[in-house]
Write a protein that holds these residues in place. Structure first.
Motif, mmCIF file in Angstrom:
data_model
loop_
_atom_site.group_PDB
_atom_site.id
_atom_site.type_symbol
_atom_site.label_atom_id
_atom_site.label_comp_id
_atom_site.label_asym_id
_atom_site.label_seq_id
_atom_site.Cartn_x
_atom_site.Cartn_y
_atom_site.Cartn_z
ATOM 1 N N TYR A 368 0.816 -1.215 0.000
ATOM 2 C CA TYR A 368 0.000 0.000 0.000
ATOM 3 C C TYR A 368 0.852 1.268 0.000
ATOM 4 N N ASN A 369 2.163 1.143 0.288
ATOM 5 C CA ASN A 369 3.041 2.305 0.234
ATOM 6 C C ASN A 369 3.286 2.794 -1.194
ATOM 7 N N LEU A 370 2.832 2.024 -2.176
ATOM 8 C CA LEU A 370 2.873 2.524 -3.549
ATOM 9 C C LEU A 370 1.910 3.693 -3.722
ATOM 10 N N ILE A 371 0.894 3.759 -2.867
ATOM 11 C CA ILE A 371 -0.079 4.849 -2.916
ATOM 12 C C ILE A 371 0.089 5.763 -1.710
ATOM 13 N N ILE A 372 0.108 5.154 -0.519
ATOM 14 C CA ILE A 372 0.286 5.931 0.710
ATOM 15 C C ILE A 372 1.775 6.130 0.961
ATOM 16 N N PRO A 373 2.225 7.357 1.178
ATOM 17 C CA PRO A 373 3.665 7.624 1.361
ATOM 18 C C PRO A 373 4.296 6.759 2.437
ATOM 19 N N TYR A 374 5.510 6.341 2.147
ATOM 20 C CA TYR A 374 6.274 5.460 3.038
ATOM 21 C C TYR A 374 7.005 6.299 4.083
ATOM 22 N N TYR A 375 7.037 5.782 5.323
ATOM 23 C CA TYR A 375 7.741 6.471 6.401
ATOM 24 C C TYR A 375 8.701 5.495 7.070
ATOM 25 N N LYS A 376 9.900 5.960 7.308
ATOM 26 C CA LYS A 376 10.905 5.174 7.992
ATOM 27 C C LYS A 376 11.404 5.976 9.176
ATOM 28 N N LYS A 377 11.449 5.329 10.339
ATOM 29 C CA LYS A 377 11.857 6.013 11.560
ATOM 30 C C LYS A 377 13.288 6.509 11.441
ATOM 31 N N LYS A 378 13.501 7.738 11.878
ATOM 32 C CA LYS A 378 14.835 8.327 11.791
ATOM 33 C C LYS A 378 15.806 7.634 12.718
#
Length: 380
Positions: A368-378
């Motif tokens: 679903y990150n192909l549509i919803i932006p992907y987030y990675k913890k800093k």
């Protein structure tokens, strides 16, 4: 509304400004003018990239998507924009093309464009605002940690620190290095510990954790906290340019390559003046006349698309082999010929290429990150 001239000027800034900064850096490697040029150009490029995305959406709304339908519906383009298409009533036969207008496809164009713009702005924002700096260590802190009042006086110092193992009392010696360039920049007030694949950026004047390169298009270094966002921004840039190239091809094909034919047909050459086709060709010729120079944007899209694909392929190689841009450029300087460098690239690929490197850069990436932006913890 921007015209072709404005678009070419903006594109020229995007393409040529990094070349200007490279010229200053190579001509004056130890002077402030090279770093100043990078800083100024970086801010200019960020402004123009944000503006170009907005300009592209504006052209899509008022020009390219409406024309995508006018080529089959043959509606006068003089006052047409995207919302006007929804005002027309289509039936399954006759009218303005009827069955040629598919509302499902039309709404898909809208959804697809919104999704592209949201992801582009999100990943670009994350790229330009990420903090990849290695934490500073003040002089007092260095004395507390290492017990040596003189360790900041040399450019690069090797130090040892005793660490206690959780399982026993054996001490392990860990070799660490302090960055002498950070020490110089701060006049001895602070420095940073060198980590694996860290590098001191002369533009940012700080040590960058897992540095890939300093990107002039982001006015920031690409490192541990934004390399994944940078890759995704390039991916969505390529997708957006493919879509823009597809839509802009139709006005280029009809209004540039075949415009004279439509003008001749609209004047009645070989066709009865009372024929409906004659009126259709007149409408298309008028639409092309109103479209004017925007038809050439197809060529600009092709140019930028080719450059973006090149960047994406290069970054893909880096990800798969777990390499960095500065590492490849350093190897290039050491190679006697380009052939030797390409041989090293091939050997590096054979030895280090693995899909696990991709998974490690994008942990927890879901479909679903192909549509919803992907987030990675800093990572601090």
């Amino acid at each position: 509304m921007i015209d072709l001239f404005d678009f070419v000027v903006l594109s020229s800034f995007i393409i040529l400004l990094p070349l200007v900064t490279d010229f200053f850096n190579n001509t004056f490697p130890n002077a402030k003018i090279g770093r100043l040029a990078q800083e100024v150009v970086g801010m200019i490029l960020v402004f123009f990239i944000v503006s170009l995305i907005f300009a592209g959406v504006s052209l899509w709304y008022t020009h390219f998507l409406p024309f995508y339908y006018t080529k089959s519906l043959l509606i006068s383009f003089e006052t047409l924009n995207l919302l006007d298409l929804l005002k027309f009533k289509y039936n399954s036969s006759g009218g303005n093309g009827g069955s040629n207008f598919n509302k499902i496809v039309f709404y898909f164009h809208i959804f697809f464009t919104i999704q592209l713009v949201v992801n582009l702005y999100y990943y670009y924002y994350q790229t330009i605002t990420a903090d990849n700096f290695i934490p500073r260590i003040s002089k007092n802190k260095q004395i507390q940690l290492f017990g040596d009042d003189e360790i900041t006086k040399t450019k690069t110092i090797t130090i040892t620190k005793a660490t206690t193992n959780d399982n026993d009392n054996n001490n392990n010696e860990k070799e660490k290095k302090l960055c002498g360039l950070c020490d110089q920049v701060s006049d001895g007030k602070w420095s940073t510990l060198n980590k694996p694949k860290s590098h001191h950026c002369r533009i940012c004047k700080r040590c960058i954790d897992s540095m890939d390169h300093h990107c002039p298009f982001a006015a920031n270094c690409i490192g541990i906290n934004n390399h994944h966002y940078f890759i995704l921004f390039i991916v969505y840039t390529v997708i957006a340019l493919l879509y823009a190239t597809y839509l802009s091809f139709f006005p280029y094909y009809y209004c540039i390559l075949n415009y004279k034919d439509y003008v001749g047909l609209s004047n009645g050459s070989g066709i009865d003046n009372n024929n409906n086709n004659n009126n259709n060709f007149k409408q298309l010729a008028q639409s092309c006349a109103n479209f004017n120079k925007y038809s050439f944007i197809f060529l600009c899209c092709c140019l930028i698309l080719a450059a973006s694909i090149g960047i994406l392929l290069f970054q893909t190689y880096l990800i798969i082999t777990n390499s960095k841009t500065i590492q490849l450029l350093s190897r290039l300087k050491k190679s006697k010929t380009f052939l030797d460098w390409f041989k090293w690239l091939y050997q590096n690929f054979k030895q280090n290429a693995s899909l696990d490197n991709i998974y490690s850069l994008f942990p927890n990436f879901k479909f679903y990150n192909l549509i919803i932006p992907y987030y990675k913890k800093k990572i601090n």
